[in-house]
Design an enzyme around this catalytic site. Sequence first.
Site, PDB file in Angstrom:
ATOM      1  N   ARG A 139       0.869  -1.287  -0.090  1.00 19.00           N
ATOM      2  CA  ARG A 139      -0.022   0.057   0.050  1.00 19.00           C
ATOM      3  C   ARG A 139       0.804   1.383  -0.012  1.00 19.00           C
ATOM      4  O   ARG A 139       0.509   2.160   0.579  1.00 19.00           O
ATOM      5  CB  ARG A 139      -0.908   0.130   1.204  1.00 19.00           C
ATOM      6  CG  ARG A 139      -1.938  -1.033   1.321  1.00 19.00           C
ATOM      7  CD  ARG A 139      -3.112  -0.634   0.103  1.00 19.00           C
ATOM      8  NE  ARG A 139      -4.540  -1.383   0.560  1.00 19.00           N
ATOM      9  CZ  ARG A 139      -5.360  -1.147   1.111  1.00 19.00           C
ATOM     10  NH1 ARG A 139      -5.362  -0.100   1.631  1.00 19.00           N
ATOM     11  NH2 ARG A 139      -6.397  -1.894   1.496  1.00 19.00           N
TER      12      ARG A 139
ATOM     13  N   ARG B 208      -3.514   7.036   1.035  1.00 17.88           N
ATOM     14  CA  ARG B 208      -3.860   8.286   1.671  1.00 17.88           C
ATOM     15  C   ARG B 208      -2.796   8.938   2.727  1.00 17.88           C
ATOM     16  O   ARG B 208      -3.220  10.061   3.241  1.00 17.88           O
ATOM     17  CB  ARG B 208      -5.273   8.075   2.507  1.00 17.88           C
ATOM     18  CG  ARG B 208      -6.487   7.744   1.689  1.00 17.88           C
ATOM     19  CD  ARG B 208      -7.527   7.326   2.336  1.00 17.88           C
ATOM     20  NE  ARG B 208      -7.262   6.068   2.917  1.00 17.88           N
ATOM     21  CZ  ARG B 208      -7.964   5.099   3.603  1.00 17.88           C
ATOM     22  NH1 ARG B 208      -9.361   5.569   3.828  1.00 17.88           N
ATOM     23  NH2 ARG B 208      -7.553   4.030   3.891  1.00 17.88           N
TER      24      ARG B 208
ATOM     25  N   ASP C 159      -7.427  -2.311  -6.986  1.00 15.08           N
ATOM     26  CA  ASP C 159      -7.909  -2.892  -5.758  1.00 15.08           C
ATOM     27  C   ASP C 159      -8.078  -4.284  -6.006  1.00 15.08           C
ATOM     28  O   ASP C 159      -8.144  -4.911  -7.225  1.00 15.08           O
ATOM     29  CB  ASP C 159      -9.029  -2.127  -5.366  1.00 15.08           C
ATOM     30  CG  ASP C 159      -9.236  -2.409  -3.798  1.00 15.08           C
ATOM     31  OD1 ASP C 159      -8.475  -2.068  -2.826  1.00 15.08           O
ATOM     32  OD2 ASP C 159      -9.920  -3.542  -3.489  1.00 15.08           O
TER      33      ASP C 159
ATOM     34  N   ARG D 296      -6.562  11.844  -5.702  1.00 14.02           N
ATOM     35  CA  ARG D 296      -8.043  10.940  -5.263  1.00 14.02           C
ATOM     36  C   ARG D 296      -9.039  11.981  -5.432  1.00 14.02           C
ATOM     37  O   ARG D 296     -10.288  11.584  -5.632  1.00 14.02           O
ATOM     38  CB  ARG D 296      -7.474  10.405  -4.094  1.00 14.02           C
ATOM     39  CG  ARG D 296      -8.643   9.677  -3.497  1.00 14.02           C
ATOM     40  CD  ARG D 296      -9.165   8.353  -4.291  1.00 14.02           C
ATOM     41  NE  ARG D 296      -9.934   7.402  -3.669  1.00 14.02           N
ATOM     42  CZ  ARG D 296     -11.315   7.694  -3.617  1.00 14.02           C
ATOM     43  NH1 ARG D 296     -11.842   8.428  -4.451  1.00 14.02           N
ATOM     44  NH2 ARG D 296     -12.037   6.903  -2.841  1.00 14.02           N
TER      45      ARG D 296
ATOM     46  N   TYR E 234     -14.972 -10.866   0.941  1.00 11.45           N
ATOM     47  CA  TYR E 234     -15.838  -9.650   0.802  1.00 11.45           C
ATOM     48  C   TYR E 234     -17.095 -10.056  -0.157  1.00 11.45           C
ATOM     49  O   TYR E 234     -17.897  -9.371   0.052  1.00 11.45           O
ATOM     50  CB  TYR E 234     -14.760  -9.201  -0.150  1.00 11.45           C
ATOM     51  CG  TYR E 234     -13.803  -8.180   0.762  1.00 11.45           C
ATOM     52  CD1 TYR E 234     -13.920  -7.069   1.528  1.00 11.45           C
ATOM     53  CD2 TYR E 234     -12.459  -9.093   0.831  1.00 11.45           C
ATOM     54  CE1 TYR E 234     -12.687  -6.468   2.591  1.00 11.45           C
ATOM     55  CE2 TYR E 234     -11.527  -8.262   1.621  1.00 11.45           C
ATOM     56  CZ  TYR E 234     -11.588  -7.235   2.550  1.00 11.45           C
ATOM     57  OH  TYR E 234     -10.820  -6.854   3.394  1.00 11.45           O
TER      58      TYR E 234
HETATM   59  O1  CP3 Z   1      -0.113   1.018  -3.385  1.00  9.41           O
HETATM   60  C1  CP3 Z   1      -0.508  -0.143  -3.375  1.00  9.41           C
HETATM   61  O2  CP3 Z   1      -0.287  -1.213  -2.581  1.00  9.41           O
HETATM   62  C2  CP3 Z   1      -1.751  -0.767  -4.612  1.00  9.41           C
HETATM   63  C3  CP3 Z   1      -2.770  -0.411  -4.383  1.00  9.41           C
HETATM   64  C4  CP3 Z   1      -3.747  -1.399  -3.479  1.00  9.41           C
HETATM   65  C5  CP3 Z   1      -4.867  -1.073  -3.102  1.00  9.41           C
HETATM   66  N1  CP3 Z   1      -5.445  -1.863  -2.437  1.00  9.41           N
HETATM   67  C6  CP3 Z   1      -5.407   0.642  -3.224  1.00  9.41           C
HETATM   68  C7  CP3 Z   1      -6.487   1.051  -2.079  1.00  9.41           C
HETATM   69  C8  CP3 Z   1      -3.542  -2.637  -3.187  1.00  9.41           C
HETATM   70  C9  CP3 Z   1      -2.349  -3.794  -3.395  1.00  9.41           C
HETATM   71  C10 CP3 Z   1      -4.720  -3.014  -2.367  1.00  9.41           C
HETATM   72  C11 CP3 Z   1      -5.015  -4.393  -2.135  1.00  9.41           C
HETATM   73  C12 CP3 Z   1      -6.135  -4.774  -0.978  1.00  9.41           C
HETATM   74  N2  CP3 Z   1      -7.326  -3.960  -1.213  1.00  9.41           N
HETATM   75  C13 CP3 Z   1      -5.876  -5.570  -0.262  1.00  9.41           C
HETATM   76  C14 CP3 Z   1      -5.133  -6.749   0.190  1.00  9.41           C
HETATM   77  C15 CP3 Z   1      -3.854  -6.229   0.898  1.00  9.41           C
HETATM   78  C16 CP3 Z   1      -4.365  -5.754   2.261  1.00  9.41           C
HETATM   79  O3  CP3 Z   1      -4.351  -4.500   2.693  1.00  9.41           O
HETATM   80  O4  CP3 Z   1      -4.900  -6.707   3.083  1.00  9.41           O
HETATM   81  C17 CP3 Z   1      -7.421  -5.716   0.400  1.00  9.41           C
HETATM   82  C18 CP3 Z   1      -8.011  -6.759   1.529  1.00  9.41           C
HETATM   83  C19 CP3 Z   1      -8.168  -4.784  -0.192  1.00  9.41           C
HETATM   84  C20 CP3 Z   1      -9.527  -4.289   0.100  1.00  9.41           C
HETATM   85  C21 CP3 Z   1      -9.695  -2.850   0.438  1.00  9.41           C
HETATM   86  N3  CP3 Z   1      -9.769  -1.734  -0.547  1.00  9.41           N
HETATM   87  C22 CP3 Z   1     -10.048  -2.423   1.870  1.00  9.41           C
HETATM   88  C23 CP3 Z   1     -10.677  -3.111   2.814  1.00  9.41           C
HETATM   89  C24 CP3 Z   1     -10.353  -0.816   1.427  1.00  9.41           C
HETATM   90  C25 CP3 Z   1     -10.857   0.233   2.524  1.00  9.41           C
HETATM   91  C26 CP3 Z   1      -9.829   0.143   3.759  1.00  9.41           C
HETATM   92  C27 CP3 Z   1      -8.932   1.503   3.152  1.00  9.41           C
HETATM   93  O5  CP3 Z   1      -7.715   1.363   3.438  1.00  9.41           O
HETATM   94  O6  CP3 Z   1      -9.283   2.425   2.828  1.00  9.41           O
HETATM   95  C28 CP3 Z   1      -9.808  -0.616   0.127  1.00  9.41           C
HETATM   96  C29 CP3 Z   1      -9.738   0.692  -0.168  1.00  9.41           C
HETATM   97  C30 CP3 Z   1      -8.181   1.039  -0.961  1.00  9.41           C
HETATM   98  N4  CP3 Z   1      -7.613   0.161  -1.798  1.00  9.41           N
HETATM   99  C31 CP3 Z   1      -7.758   2.326  -0.754  1.00  9.41           C
HETATM  100  C32 CP3 Z   1      -6.437   2.315  -1.509  1.00  9.41           C
HETATM  101  C33 CP3 Z   1      -5.600   3.257  -1.673  1.00  9.41           C
HETATM  102  C34 CP3 Z   1      -8.275   3.539  -0.064  1.00  9.41           C
HETATM  103  C35 CP3 Z   1      -9.228   4.303  -0.745  1.00  9.41           C
HETATM  104  C36 CP3 Z   1      -9.395   5.726  -0.669  1.00  9.41           C
HETATM  105  O7  CP3 Z   1      -8.460   6.441  -1.511  1.00  9.41           O
HETATM  106  O8  CP3 Z   1     -10.209   6.132  -0.445  1.00  9.41           O
END
Ligand code: CP3
Length: 347
Positions: free
Chosen positions: A26, A30, A76, A39, A152
Amino acid sequence: MEANKKLLLRAIRGEAVTRPPVWLMRQAGRYLPEYRKVRSQEKNFLKFCYSPDFAVEVTLQPLMRFGLDAAILFSDILVIPDALGQNVEFYEGKGPVLDPICNDKDFERLSMEGFHSHLAGVYETVSRLSKKIPEETTLIGFAGAPWTVATYMVEGQGSKDCPTTRTWAYREPDSFSKLINLLIEATTVYLIKQIDHGAEVVQLFDTWAGVLSEYQFQCWVTEPTRKIVQNIRKVHPNVPIMGFPRGAGIRYLDFVEKTGVDGVSLDNGISIKWAAANIQPKCTVQGNLDNTALIAGGELMEKEIYRILDGFSGGSHIFNLGHGILPQTPPENVLRLIEIINEWKLK
Ligand code: CP3
């Protein structure tokens, strides 16, 4: 030849390196003001992911700020259910919400038709990134592993212990395996397409692997991952594949042996000494730094970093966190982490 400049590819192939490569789960997100700025131009998170202009820009942001050894595609794990026809929404402060799949009838509504055209924006992003990143940087593609994506899809949201999914898997394993098999197929073709477009390594995120019993872990984590690895290798035999069965504990060993992954991400609960003795002889290890140490910074964070560098200095190692960077993380602490790794010299 060209690959020799890429530290991460060299490390995962077991070639000699002077320091471990580093990237962070990640790494785009944010905690970076420049991410929040881009964003804010697109409220709908999935549209943001499918827009190559936005996705390329935010993928590159952490590279420009910190000079990391890998870029990870910005997308994602939930684009797969979305592309299969399930309704997926992201709400600010709440995370993802899906119309849950509860039974065979809901399952019948999912389909591979139009799958690749739905994901065309992601493939275009990978393609543009592979031309844009520095030649010493490795491009990582990714997907969620079937079990985690299924949780999910079935719970309809993030869930700490995934009770509905686990119950379905026990009560009607044949019906649940139809969902897992569809996800194996979708994940395989999705990752192959990412590689076709320029991804040099792929990673499977299995965030909720740790909630399963030993036998269920075999069925829904190890076996699906083994099949995906095998399927990808038929088409792209030389592209390294990394797994992340978060929370697997000592099952990491069996996971690595049975799936044949080239690398594995370790969560922060894993003993460094145990992993160096048992996992590292079998594949590259990455991860383990507690993401909250990176929020706190300071001396204790530095000690943790050195513990990991020392502990894994005897074999193939990629520096990373045990889970994704949290939004509260001060970017200065990430900079300090990168500085420490850059100054580190393997003996
Ligand atoms: O930079 C990176 O790593 C690449 C992007 C990436 C995102 N999600 C962007 C994202 C990657 C590799 C993921 C993987 C992901 N997404 C996982 C597996 C890894 C982990 O962290 O366990 C999972 C379980 C998800 C599902 C997911 N996506 C959730 C539960 C959420 C909400 C929680 C949160 O952090 O906001 C997301 C949203 C998400 N995916 C964001 C980002 C940058 C935040 C969204 C925003 O900008 O508001």
